[in-house]
Structure formats: structure tokens, C-alpha cells
Motif scaffolding. Structure first.
Motif, PDB file in Angstrom:
ATOM      1  N   ASP A 161       0.835  -1.211   0.000  1.00 28.79           N
ATOM      2  CA  ASP A 161       0.000   0.000   0.000  1.00 28.79           C
ATOM      3  C   ASP A 161       0.863   1.252   0.000  1.00 28.79           C
ATOM      4  O   ASP A 161       0.659   2.178  -0.788  1.00 28.79           O
ATOM      5  CB  ASP A 161      -0.913   0.035   1.245  1.00 28.79           C
ATOM      6  CG  ASP A 161      -1.865  -1.138   1.325  1.00 28.79           C
ATOM      7  OD1 ASP A 161      -2.223  -1.678   0.267  1.00 28.79           O
ATOM      8  OD2 ASP A 161      -2.255  -1.508   2.447  1.00 28.79           O
ATOM      9  N   LEU A 162       1.840   1.258   0.894  1.00 31.26           N
ATOM     10  CA  LEU A 162       2.679   2.450   1.020  1.00 31.26           C
ATOM     11  C   LEU A 162       3.595   2.624  -0.191  1.00 31.26           C
ATOM     12  O   LEU A 162       3.830   3.748  -0.644  1.00 31.26           O
ATOM     13  CB  LEU A 162       3.491   2.380   2.315  1.00 31.26           C
ATOM     14  CG  LEU A 162       4.139   3.688   2.787  1.00 31.26           C
ATOM     15  CD1 LEU A 162       3.156   4.857   2.789  1.00 31.26           C
ATOM     16  CD2 LEU A 162       4.754   3.511   4.157  1.00 31.26           C
ATOM     17  N   LEU A 163       4.087   1.523  -0.743  1.00 30.34           N
ATOM     18  CA  LEU A 163       4.909   1.617  -1.951  1.00 30.34           C
ATOM     19  C   LEU A 163       4.114   2.205  -3.111  1.00 30.34           C
ATOM     20  O   LEU A 163       4.628   3.022  -3.876  1.00 30.34           O
ATOM     21  CB  LEU A 163       5.454   0.240  -2.345  1.00 30.34           C
ATOM     22  CG  LEU A 163       6.733  -0.189  -1.628  1.00 30.34           C
ATOM     23  CD1 LEU A 163       7.077  -1.629  -1.978  1.00 30.34           C
ATOM     24  CD2 LEU A 163       7.901   0.733  -1.976  1.00 30.34           C
ATOM     25  N   HIS A 164       2.840   1.807  -3.243  1.00 27.18           N
ATOM     26  CA  HIS A 164       1.984   2.380  -4.305  1.00 27.18           C
ATOM     27  C   HIS A 164       1.814   3.878  -4.080  1.00 27.18           C
ATOM     28  O   HIS A 164       1.889   4.675  -5.026  1.00 27.18           O
ATOM     29  CB  HIS A 164       0.631   1.687  -4.347  1.00 27.18           C
ATOM     30  CG  HIS A 164       0.648   0.377  -5.051  1.00 27.18           C
ATOM     31  ND1 HIS A 164       1.128   0.209  -6.332  1.00 27.18           N
ATOM     32  CD2 HIS A 164       0.237  -0.855  -4.657  1.00 27.18           C
ATOM     33  CE1 HIS A 164       1.025  -1.061  -6.694  1.00 27.18           C
ATOM     34  NE2 HIS A 164       0.489  -1.727  -5.690  1.00 27.18           N
ATOM     35  N   ALA A 165       1.573   4.269  -2.831  1.00 28.00           N
ATOM     36  CA  ALA A 165       1.397   5.696  -2.533  1.00 28.00           C
ATOM     37  C   ALA A 165       2.675   6.475  -2.838  1.00 28.00           C
ATOM     38  O   ALA A 165       2.636   7.543  -3.454  1.00 28.00           O
ATOM     39  CB  ALA A 165       1.003   5.870  -1.071  1.00 28.00           C
ATOM     40  N   LEU A 166       3.821   5.924  -2.437  1.00 29.25           N
ATOM     41  CA  LEU A 166       5.094   6.600  -2.700  1.00 29.25           C
ATOM     42  C   LEU A 166       5.407   6.656  -4.186  1.00 29.25           C
ATOM     43  O   LEU A 166       5.921   7.657  -4.693  1.00 29.25           O
ATOM     44  CB  LEU A 166       6.231   5.891  -1.958  1.00 29.25           C
ATOM     45  CG  LEU A 166       6.280   6.082  -0.449  1.00 29.25           C
ATOM     46  CD1 LEU A 166       7.305   5.150   0.175  1.00 29.25           C
ATOM     47  CD2 LEU A 166       6.601   7.528  -0.099  1.00 29.25           C
ATOM     48  N   GLY A 187       4.254  14.279   4.160  1.00 25.58           N
ATOM     49  CA  GLY A 187       3.673  14.761   5.415  1.00 25.58           C
ATOM     50  C   GLY A 187       2.231  14.288   5.570  1.00 25.58           C
ATOM     51  O   GLY A 187       1.818  13.858   6.653  1.00 25.58           O
ATOM     52  N   LEU A 188       1.465  14.346   4.473  1.00 30.95           N
ATOM     53  CA  LEU A 188       0.078  13.868   4.509  1.00 30.95           C
ATOM     54  C   LEU A 188       0.014  12.370   4.778  1.00 30.95           C
ATOM     55  O   LEU A 188      -0.825  11.897   5.549  1.00 30.95           O
ATOM     56  CB  LEU A 188      -0.617  14.184   3.176  1.00 30.95           C
ATOM     57  CG  LEU A 188      -0.995  15.639   2.931  1.00 30.95           C
ATOM     58  CD1 LEU A 188      -1.482  15.829   1.497  1.00 30.95           C
ATOM     59  CD2 LEU A 188      -2.088  16.073   3.911  1.00 30.95           C
ATOM     60  N   LEU A 189       0.906  11.622   4.124  1.00 31.26           N
ATOM     61  CA  LEU A 189       0.946  10.167   4.355  1.00 31.26           C
ATOM     62  C   LEU A 189       1.240   9.870   5.826  1.00 31.26           C
ATOM     63  O   LEU A 189       0.596   9.009   6.437  1.00 31.26           O
ATOM     64  CB  LEU A 189       2.023   9.517   3.482  1.00 31.26           C
ATOM     65  CG  LEU A 189       1.691   9.294   2.012  1.00 31.26           C
ATOM     66  CD1 LEU A 189       2.932   8.813   1.264  1.00 31.26           C
ATOM     67  CD2 LEU A 189       0.559   8.281   1.854  1.00 31.26           C
ATOM     68  N   MET A 190       2.200  10.573   6.393  1.00 29.81           N
ATOM     69  CA  MET A 190       2.544  10.327   7.792  1.00 29.81           C
ATOM     70  C   MET A 190       1.405  10.723   8.727  1.00 29.81           C
ATOM     71  O   MET A 190       1.159  10.045   9.727  1.00 29.81           O
ATOM     72  CB  MET A 190       3.821  11.080   8.169  1.00 29.81           C
ATOM     73  CG  MET A 190       5.091  10.483   7.591  1.00 29.81           C
ATOM     74  SD  MET A 190       5.355   8.712   7.962  1.00 29.81           S
ATOM     75  CE  MET A 190       5.369   8.701   9.759  1.00 29.81           C
ATOM     76  N   ASP A 191       0.671  11.796   8.398  1.00 27.71           N
ATOM     77  CA  ASP A 191      -0.488  12.175   9.208  1.00 27.71           C
ATOM     78  C   ASP A 191      -1.513  11.051   9.231  1.00 27.71           C
ATOM     79  O   ASP A 191      -2.142  10.780  10.253  1.00 27.71           O
ATOM     80  CB  ASP A 191      -1.144  13.445   8.651  1.00 27.71           C
ATOM     81  CG  ASP A 191      -0.327  14.708   8.961  1.00 27.71           C
ATOM     82  OD1 ASP A 191       0.587  14.628   9.803  1.00 27.71           O
ATOM     83  OD2 ASP A 191      -0.599  15.739   8.345  1.00 27.71           O
ATOM     84  N   GLY A 192      -1.660  10.366   8.082  1.00 20.00           N
ATOM     85  CA  GLY A 192      -2.610   9.268   8.006  1.00 20.00           C
ATOM     86  C   GLY A 192      -2.109   8.000   8.678  1.00 20.00           C
ATOM     87  O   GLY A 192      -2.904   7.163   9.123  1.00 20.00           O
ATOM     88  N   LEU A 193      -0.797   7.840   8.748  1.00 25.15           N
ATOM     89  CA  LEU A 193      -0.209   6.638   9.332  1.00 25.15           C
ATOM     90  C   LEU A 193      -0.088   6.694  10.853  1.00 25.15           C
ATOM     91  O   LEU A 193      -0.249   5.685  11.541  1.00 25.15           O
ATOM     92  CB  LEU A 193       1.200   6.403   8.750  1.00 25.15           C
ATOM     93  CG  LEU A 193       1.288   5.876   7.321  1.00 25.15           C
ATOM     94  CD1 LEU A 193       2.730   5.958   6.838  1.00 25.15           C
ATOM     95  CD2 LEU A 193       0.795   4.438   7.270  1.00 25.15           C
TER      96      LEU A 193
END
Length: 197
Positions: A161-166, A187-193
Motif C-alpha cells: 500500500d505504502l509503496l503504491h502511494a510513494l 507529510g500527509l501520508l505520515m499524518d494518516g499513518l
């Protein structure tokens, strides 16, 4: 001009003289920065000049542009993978993950700059890409597991999931602010994680 049938680059000879090894390492370092900033069409003469060597020295180490691209690509992959261990030692698990993702942006910048030559290499050395994919996945998986097990991030996120987002960062159009935009997305990804602690 790109060769239609590049030979795969071999590792640096083990018995290079110290000055020759320094020249080779400097060429790879300068090439990585040039590809990230200007793309793969950066002239090899400019790379040699910035590295402080003659073009003949560059061609002795790297007989074609694709040889140089392959060595730079391997260096970027291995550096990104090994950064996971170092970051985990220096930072909290969530900060290590965030910093690693920011470094991923630098890797993407270099990869983008080498895109044309990488496509040529893919036809002659596909194992390079499967090995690289495994290195990246392993590094990210380790960071995710540590952060998840420690309660720093959600545990329902899979590495894929995270690889696709990155990887979607790769599709951001080239512009002067694309790196800044990429870091905002991280930053948005980390806020969600992150979990509330």
C-alpha cells in the motif's frame, strides 16, 4: 548516443589503484546529482569536468552512458536500502520512516533523470530491477514493522500500500516545486499513518 544493446556494468575492479577508485567514486557521485537535476541527457563531458577528470577517464570506467547509469542506479538503490538501518538507529520509529520516505523522493528524482537509459537497461538486465525492488521493499517493510509494533503508526497498512502511494510521486509533473510538493505529500501520508499517542 545510447547503445541499442548495452552490456551490463560489472562491479568496480577490486584492485583499482586508490586514485583510480577515487576517480570512479567521484564520477558516480557527480553523475547521480547531474541525472537528478538535469536528466540523463546531461553530457558525459560535463560530468567528467565536474568530477575533475578527463572524458577518457570516464570512458575507461564506464564505456557507455548505460554502464554509468546502471552503476548510479545500483548506488541509489543500495544507499536507500541501507539508510533504513541507519535511520532506525538515529530516530524514533515514526521519524525514521518519515525521513526514509523523504530520501525516497531523492531516489525518484535520480531515477526520473535516468528514465530513458533505464528503459534500455530493462531489456538487457531485468534482474537489476527485480533485485532493486526487493531491496526497497525489505527496507520499507522493516521500518513499517518497527513503527507498527511500537504503536507509532497504524498496523493495518501493508508495505505494498505504502509503496503504491510513494510511487505515485513519480507521476507528479516536472516543475521547480515538485520536490516541495512531494515532501508535502509525505507529510500527509505520515499524518494518516501515525496513531495518537
Amino acid at each position: 548516443m545510447a547503445s541499442a544493446e548495452p552490456k551490463t556494468a560489472s562491479p568496480a575492479p577490486a584492485r583499482l589503484r586508490a586514485d583510480a577508485r577515487r576517480n570512479r567514486d567521484r564520477l558516480v557521485e557527480v553523475a547521480a546529482a547531474a541525472f537528478a537535476e538535469k536528466g540523463v541527457e546531461t553530457s558525459l563531458e560535463d560530468i567528467a569536468r565536474q568530477a575533475g577528470v578527463g572524458i577518457g577517464t570516464l570512458y575507461r570506467h564506464f564505456p557507455s552512458r548505460e554502464h554509468l547509469v546502471e552503476v548510479v542506479y545500483r548506488r541509489e538503490l543500495e544507499g536507500l536500502a541501507s539508510a533504513a538501518t541507519e535511520l532506525a538507529r538515529l530516530h524514533s520509529p515514526d521519524m525514521a520512516l518519515e525521513e526514509w520516505m523523504r530520501r525516497f523522493v531523492g531516489y525518484i528524482a535520480t531515477k526520473r533523470g535516468m528514465a530513458n537509459s533505464l528503459r534500455i537497461l530493462m531489456t538487457s538486465n531485468s534482474s537489476l530491477f527485480s533485485e532493486g525492488s526487493g531491496l526497497i521493499r525489505g527496507a520499507l517493510e522493516s521500518l513499517l514493522k518497527t513503527a507498527g509494533d511500537g504503536g507509532y503508526i497504524r498496523r493495518d497498512i501493508e508495505t505494498t500500500d505504502l509503496l503504491h502511494a510513494l510511487s505515485s510521486i513519480y507521476s507528479i509533473p516536472e516543475s521547480p516545486e515538485w520536490r516541495e510538493r512531494s515532501h508535502r505529500l509525505i507529510g500527509l501520508l505520515m499524518d494518516g499513518l501515525r496513531t495518537r499517542r
